[in-house]
Design an enzyme around this catalytic site. Sequence first.
Site, PDB file in Angstrom:
ATOM      1  N   SER A 137       0.858  -1.180   0.000  1.00 46.75           N
ATOM      2  CA  SER A 137       0.000   0.000   0.000  1.00 46.75           C
ATOM      3  C   SER A 137       0.894   1.229   0.000  1.00 46.75           C
ATOM      4  CB  SER A 137      -0.876   0.008   1.262  1.00 46.75           C
ATOM      5  OG  SER A 137      -1.523   1.252   1.445  1.00 46.75           O
ATOM      6  N   TYR A 150      -2.106  -0.729  10.488  1.00 44.95           N
ATOM      7  CA  TYR A 150      -2.082  -0.960   9.042  1.00 44.95           C
ATOM      8  C   TYR A 150      -0.807  -0.392   8.422  1.00 44.95           C
ATOM      9  CZ  TYR A 150      -3.719  -1.116   4.198  1.00 44.95           C
ATOM     10  OH  TYR A 150      -3.837  -1.371   2.849  1.00 44.95           O
TER      11      TYR A 150
END
Length: 251
Positions: A137, A150
């Site tokens: 990501s 995350y």
Amino acid sequence: MTISLTHALVTGGATGIGKAAALALAEAGVEVTICGRRKEPLEAVAALHTRLHVVTADVTDEASVEALYRQAEAARGPIEIVVANAGIASSAPAHRTALADWSRIIDVNLTGAFLTVRPALAGMAERRRGRIIFVASVAGLRGAAYVAPYVASKHGVVGLMRALSVELLKTGVTVNAVCPGYVETEMLEESIARVMEKTGRDRETARRGFAESNPNHRLIQPEEVAAAVVWLASDAAVSVTGQPIAISGGG
């Protein structure tokens, strides 16, 4: 685009980026094993293409992943492309993040990525061919508020990718990561729902907020990420390794 490798594994293959990547690889002529914890959604995806094959597995469970490899390779030969895509997300201020939530996200996103690729490494190195592709990501390249676990997990995935790329540098095996911004997937829908619940915003306003977080102010489509995965798996990318490739609509 030519892909000489013949068997791919895509984790989290029932939805979003995993589904798009699996379909794109199948269209490119690769036999693709898709995995996840729930059989029914996987079977619905497999019905879309004859080269898609279902094996259920939990990427956080070492024995489950090893069983996945045994079953898939017995049926279709060595796994030569691994797309470690399975992941989860949640949001909360760091000081309100429970240890259980931290551990759950690290277990799936980082430990799960390691367990997903580890069984393939020795065989790929011995055969001197293979592709490891992590779905990370842009959160693995920079910071973001309210998603500390995350961000940490995706930074870890990028670090794991870099370590493995150096370790396998002279074997012919490439190791890379795609790093999307906000992608229009089921996971994003869950994030939109959380924003609506916490802020009272309507769906369109919440969705627009995520789109505007990408530099080009549009949501990325799963097929755009899948195209990068197919390229990294192709013969054209044989000299590309150790790269976190941002698919984020800008810097």
